[in-house]
Enzyme design. Structure first.
Site, PDB file in Angstrom:
ATOM      1  N   CYS A 176       0.797  -1.264   0.109  1.00 15.83           N
ATOM      2  CA  CYS A 176      -0.150  -0.004   0.094  1.00 15.83           C
ATOM      3  C   CYS A 176       0.918   1.337  -0.005  1.00 15.83           C
ATOM      4  O   CYS A 176       1.861   1.314   0.310  1.00 15.83           O
ATOM      5  CB  CYS A 176      -0.931   0.045   1.181  1.00 15.83           C
ATOM      6  SG  CYS A 176      -1.752  -1.401   1.448  1.00 15.83           S
ATOM      7  N   ARG A 225       3.481   0.592  -6.486  1.00 14.95           N
ATOM      8  CA  ARG A 225       3.451  -0.431  -5.339  1.00 14.95           C
ATOM      9  C   ARG A 225       2.275  -1.527  -5.240  1.00 14.95           C
ATOM     10  O   ARG A 225       2.346  -2.357  -4.743  1.00 14.95           O
ATOM     11  CB  ARG A 225       3.302   0.484  -4.218  1.00 14.95           C
ATOM     12  CG  ARG A 225       4.365   1.306  -3.756  1.00 14.95           C
ATOM     13  CD  ARG A 225       4.286   2.265  -2.474  1.00 14.95           C
ATOM     14  NE  ARG A 225       4.290   1.551  -1.330  1.00 14.95           N
ATOM     15  CZ  ARG A 225       5.396   1.210  -0.529  1.00 14.95           C
ATOM     16  NH1 ARG A 225       6.551   1.791  -1.114  1.00 14.95           N
ATOM     17  NH2 ARG A 225       5.237   0.603   0.327  1.00 14.95           N
ATOM     18  N   TRP A 278      -3.765  -2.238  -0.887  1.00 16.66           N
ATOM     19  CA  TRP A 278      -3.450  -3.663  -1.585  1.00 16.66           C
ATOM     20  C   TRP A 278      -4.269  -4.685  -0.487  1.00 16.66           C
ATOM     21  O   TRP A 278      -3.870  -4.434   0.491  1.00 16.66           O
ATOM     22  CB  TRP A 278      -2.125  -3.815  -1.685  1.00 16.66           C
ATOM     23  CG  TRP A 278      -2.056  -5.045  -2.538  1.00 16.66           C
ATOM     24  CD1 TRP A 278      -1.948  -5.254  -3.833  1.00 16.66           C
ATOM     25  CD2 TRP A 278      -1.649  -6.317  -1.991  1.00 16.66           C
ATOM     26  NE1 TRP A 278      -1.561  -6.615  -4.245  1.00 16.66           N
ATOM     27  CE2 TRP A 278      -1.510  -7.305  -3.332  1.00 16.66           C
ATOM     28  CE3 TRP A 278      -1.436  -6.881  -0.892  1.00 16.66           C
ATOM     29  CZ2 TRP A 278      -1.188  -8.658  -2.956  1.00 16.66           C
ATOM     30  CZ3 TRP A 278      -1.075  -8.308  -0.778  1.00 16.66           C
ATOM     31  CH2 TRP A 278      -0.906  -9.126  -1.761  1.00 16.66           C
ATOM     32  N   ASN A 287      -0.255   1.050   6.449  1.00 15.56           N
ATOM     33  CA  ASN A 287       0.126  -0.029   5.651  1.00 15.56           C
ATOM     34  C   ASN A 287       0.399  -0.996   6.894  1.00 15.56           C
ATOM     35  O   ASN A 287       0.879  -0.713   7.869  1.00 15.56           O
ATOM     36  CB  ASN A 287       1.183   0.526   4.980  1.00 15.56           C
ATOM     37  CG  ASN A 287       0.992   1.303   3.973  1.00 15.56           C
ATOM     38  OD1 ASN A 287       0.098   1.487   3.534  1.00 15.56           O
ATOM     39  ND2 ASN A 287       1.976   1.808   3.130  1.00 15.56           N
ATOM     40  N   GLY A 288       0.515  -2.286   6.596  1.00 12.10           N
ATOM     41  CA  GLY A 288       0.707  -3.250   7.560  1.00 12.10           C
ATOM     42  C   GLY A 288      -0.256  -4.292   7.642  1.00 12.10           C
ATOM     43  O   GLY A 288      -1.269  -4.261   7.354  1.00 12.10           O
ATOM     44  N   GLU A 339      14.489 -16.511 -14.069  1.00  9.61           N
ATOM     45  CA  GLU A 339      13.758 -15.138 -14.069  1.00  9.61           C
ATOM     46  C   GLU A 339      13.121 -14.917 -15.230  1.00  9.61           C
ATOM     47  O   GLU A 339      12.076 -14.213 -15.228  1.00  9.61           O
ATOM     48  CB  GLU A 339      15.138 -14.328 -14.002  1.00  9.61           C
ATOM     49  CG  GLU A 339      14.787 -12.709 -14.348  1.00  9.61           C
ATOM     50  CD  GLU A 339      14.002 -12.192 -13.021  1.00  9.61           C
ATOM     51  OE1 GLU A 339      13.660 -11.107 -13.312  1.00  9.61           O
ATOM     52  OE2 GLU A 339      13.629 -12.599 -12.086  1.00  9.61           O
ATOM     53  N   LYS A 367       9.265 -13.281 -15.336  1.00  4.50           N
ATOM     54  CA  LYS A 367       8.951 -12.176 -15.951  1.00  4.50           C
ATOM     55  C   LYS A 367       7.628 -12.201 -16.692  1.00  4.50           C
ATOM     56  O   LYS A 367       6.741 -11.498 -16.854  1.00  4.50           O
ATOM     57  CB  LYS A 367      10.132 -11.479 -16.901  1.00  4.50           C
ATOM     58  CG  LYS A 367      11.215 -10.641 -16.038  1.00  4.50           C
ATOM     59  CD  LYS A 367      10.752  -9.397 -15.471  1.00  4.50           C
ATOM     60  CE  LYS A 367      11.390  -9.026 -14.349  1.00  4.50           C
ATOM     61  NZ  LYS A 367      11.122  -9.731 -12.873  1.00  4.50           N
ATOM     62  N   GLU A 391       4.551 -12.550 -14.636  1.00  2.00           N
ATOM     63  CA  GLU A 391       4.149 -11.404 -14.017  1.00  2.00           C
ATOM     64  C   GLU A 391       3.699 -10.464 -15.013  1.00  2.00           C
ATOM     65  O   GLU A 391       2.456  -9.867 -14.632  1.00  2.00           O
ATOM     66  CB  GLU A 391       5.432 -10.783 -13.448  1.00  2.00           C
ATOM     67  CG  GLU A 391       5.988 -11.386 -12.166  1.00  2.00           C
ATOM     68  CD  GLU A 391       7.290 -10.734 -11.788  1.00  2.00           C
ATOM     69  OE1 GLU A 391       7.271 -10.444 -10.682  1.00  2.00           O
ATOM     70  OE2 GLU A 391       8.112 -10.255 -12.780  1.00  2.00           O
ATOM     71  N   HIS A 450      13.103 -35.136 -16.535  1.00  2.00           N
ATOM     72  CA  HIS A 450      12.649 -35.832 -15.099  1.00  2.00           C
ATOM     73  C   HIS A 450      11.450 -34.935 -14.880  1.00  2.00           C
ATOM     74  O   HIS A 450      10.955 -34.512 -13.853  1.00  2.00           O
ATOM     75  CB  HIS A 450      13.675 -35.335 -13.993  1.00  2.00           C
ATOM     76  CG  HIS A 450      14.701 -35.841 -14.290  1.00  2.00           C
ATOM     77  ND1 HIS A 450      15.232 -37.154 -13.754  1.00  2.00           N
ATOM     78  CD2 HIS A 450      15.948 -35.550 -14.419  1.00  2.00           C
ATOM     79  CE1 HIS A 450      16.356 -37.719 -13.954  1.00  2.00           C
ATOM     80  NE2 HIS A 450      16.913 -36.407 -14.391  1.00  2.00           N
ATOM     81  N   LYS A 504       4.766  -3.742  -5.620  1.00  2.00           N
ATOM     82  CA  LYS A 504       6.212  -3.560  -5.893  1.00  2.00           C
ATOM     83  C   LYS A 504       6.981  -3.869  -4.594  1.00  2.00           C
ATOM     84  O   LYS A 504       8.044  -4.734  -4.490  1.00  2.00           O
ATOM     85  CB  LYS A 504       6.627  -2.156  -6.280  1.00  2.00           C
ATOM     86  CG  LYS A 504       7.982  -1.800  -6.481  1.00  2.00           C
ATOM     87  CD  LYS A 504       8.434  -2.317  -7.851  1.00  2.00           C
ATOM     88  CE  LYS A 504       9.897  -2.125  -8.079  1.00  2.00           C
ATOM     89  NZ  LYS A 504      10.421  -2.903  -9.207  1.00  2.00           N
TER      90      LYS A 504
END
Length: 605
Positions: A2, A27, A74, A98-99, A481, A485, A488, A504, A600
């Site tokens: 947030c 964020r 969020w 926030n939290g 990575e 990407k 996301e 495998h 973020k």
């Protein structure tokens, strides 16, 4: 996660707060709101959706005020909705938070018995009512102090009082909060970009700090009421760094900023006359660097992939054993760590909750801690024994790009420093490896000039439902990575695997509908990668080859990167994978800067 922004001063506070919220959109959020002083009391406007939806509500009224707070939420406790959005209010208190308040249920029960009624599903409303409860008999800052003693969990809060309507009170624990000092007034926010257009003079609050801000003054004290002097620092970021400029998206801008961000990461880090790494940039001397018997690296998400790559660099160049942990798992497995160990925390924001918890646990157990992060004055940097700033500038796109490649370069520098001090590298080879590093920004620039080739590949594959990414050795974390990407940015299911593991399990997925991205470099694993290509092609798979070796191979599409040494190729390989994810996401109509459900800076567990 947030975003918080508050302002008090002589300018229009509502305009400043809305502008600040826009600069915190990266964020991640699902609702937004503002509260402002209207001359006699506080007006609160909030809604589910984007800041533009909030602006449409505000546009129907003339809003001018010298004091306001704002929030982008969020969702954690309670669905995304107008009634769960912040700010929350009680009889006398208006608050953004926030939290997570872990004991909110028991506090909610106690407050309900005291006569409070709840209009949301959030833990934040509990905190708002709790402060209000103490504010009945105490000034707002004392009410915040008392409430802080009752709650368990994490918080960054900014609150207003209907009894004391000309001040802001903020407090933090395990969630970032920073003060800004402008010519027209004071700012308080969860991150510097919220007010960077107005000032780069800041003071970072620490856990347990409470701040009272009035129009012409501020003061900071701790939970015991003792006054604290905060250092005012200059953040070396310009407002243009937080703007898209000529680019359509922040993600594309930040991909193209990598030549500059890598050069900035290198600046001052190499002693060219001696052809060695400047270990003072890591905050250490030679004896300290040589004293470590083992390195433990923790991180989350993209930074974890950097950590896995760093393991190859440090072990192969310096001969120091390295363990890599996901930060979210580290402290729950009773890690065997202590004196003689160097614990490295990699975090773009320096505020990632899991990484901070792991860093604190490592320090408690006796290890020395090194923070590799991008944000000056972040919690990770302040709490670590040593810090190495990547200097990649503000990264606004949720999916990390330039911060990731700067982390890889930071780990390369650490590996070379360890190798040189332990006499694991001949002087001539060290000089060559540093020369390769200095050429890296130019080679990234060459890849970016060939972006059209990646765009054409994206056009052929953007309708695929699944992707598989394969690589060997030091490149396999880059395959992970690349897959991350794509997931996301485009919402396409993608898996990254060490190519040797293909037989495998993942080989069962391969058919004519599956694009397989394969990374290839020179060396003893090249022939094995060629065998993997043949295995994919023999089953009808479509191969996209990213390579640093000359020659033609039996693939559907290929993209060449410039040659460099074995340990820097992960940096160059990352760039076309970032571009591939970006262009596929754009072709699919996705919001590449703010992917759904992602934040973020993940400041809660």
């Amino acid at each position: 996660m947030c975003g918080i922004i508050g302002y008090i001063g002589s300018s229009n506070a509502v305009e400043i707060v809305i502008e600040g919220l826009r600069h915190l959109e990266y964020r991640g959020y699902d609702s937004a709101g503002v509260a402002y002083f209207n001359g006699t009391g506080f007006d609160i406007q909030k809604c589910k959706g984007k800041i533009r939806d909030l602006e449409s509500i505000l546009s129907v009224r003339t809003v001018e005020s010298g004091l306001a707070i704002g929030h982008t939420r969020w969702a954690t406790h309670g669905v995304p909705s107008g009634y769960n959005a912040h700010p929350h209010e009680s009889e006398m208190v208006v608050l953004v938070h926030n939290g997570i308040i872990e004991n909110y249920l028991e506090l909610k029960h106690e407050l309900t018995e005291s006569g409070y009624r709840f209009n949301s599903e959030t833990d934040t409303e509990v905190l708002c009512h709790l402060i209000d409860f103490y504010h009945r008999e105490h000034p707002l800052e004392e009410a915040v102090m008392k409430a802080a003693g009752d709650v368990r969990g994490s918080y960054a809060i900014v609150c207003l009082s209907k009894k004391e309507p000309h001040k802001l009170v903020g407090a933090r624990k395990d969630s970032p909060l920073v003060l800004g000092f402008g010519e027209s007034g004071y700012f308080i926010a969860s991150d510097v970009p919220a007010f960077l257009r107005h000032t780069n003079r800041v003071a970072f609050l620490d856990d347990g700090d409470i701040v009272v801000i009035e129009k012409n003054d501020y003061r900071v004290f701790n939970l015991s009421g003792q006054s604290i002097d905060k250092d005012v620092e200059l953040v070396p970021w310009s407002p243009s760094m937080a703007d898209k400029g000529e680019y359509k998206h922040f993600m594309l801008k930040e991909i193209h900023e990598q030549p500059r961000s890598l050069a900035d990461t290198l600046r001052g880090r190499i002693l060219h006359n001696e052809a060695v790494v400047n270990i003072a940039e890591f905050g250490m001397d030679s004896n300290t660097l040589c004293s470590f018997k083992r390195v433990i690296i923790t991180a989350c998400g993209t930074s974890w992939h950097a950590a896995l790559t760093g393991k190859f660099m440090i072990e192969q160049l310096a001969g120091v054993p390295v363990e890599v942990d996901l930060a979210s798992e580290f402290r729950y497995r009773r890690p065997l760590i202590g004196e003689g160990d160097l614990f490295v925390a990699i975090t773009q924001s320096g505020e990632t909750a899991d990484t901070l918890a792991a860093q604190r646990e490592a320090k408690r157990l006796g290890a020395k801690t090194l923070s590799i992060c991008n944000v000056l004055g972040s919690t990770s940097a302040r709490e670590a024994d040593y810090v190495f700033y990547t200097h990649s500038g503000p990264e606004i796109g949720v999916a990390s790009t330039k911060a990731f490649t700067s982390q890889l370069v930071s780990l390369y520098l650490l590996a070379l420093a360890l190798a040189e001090k332990r006499q694991m590298l001949e002087r001539a080879r060290l000089r060559d490896m540093l020369s390769d590093l200095m050429l890296l920004p130019e080679k990234v620039e060459r890849i970016l000039t060939a972006e059209e080739g990646i765009r054409e590949i994206a056009k052929r594959y953007f309708k695929a439902r699944d992707f598989l990414y394969l690589a060997r050795g030091i490149l396999y974390p880059i395959a992970l990575e690349g897959a991350l990407k794509l997931k996301e940015i485009s919402y396409i299911h993608a898996e990254g695997y060490p190519a040797g593991e293909m037989k495998h399990g993942p080989i069962a997925l391969i058919d004519e509908e599956l694009p397989v991205v394969i990374l290839m470099q020179e060396g003893y694993l090249k022939e094995k990668i060629i065998s993997n290509i043949e295995e994919v092609k023999s089953r009808g798979g479509r191969v996209i080859l990213i390579k640093s070796v000359p020659g033609e191979f039996r693939v559907d599409d290929s993209f060449d990167i410039p040659q460099t040494n074995h340990y820097l190729e992960p940096v160059l390989m990352s760039v076309p994978l970032q571009l591939l994810a970006y262009h596929i996401g754009v072709l699919r109509g996705c919001d590449v800067d703010q992917p759904r459900n992602l934040a973020k800076s993940v400041t809660v567990e």
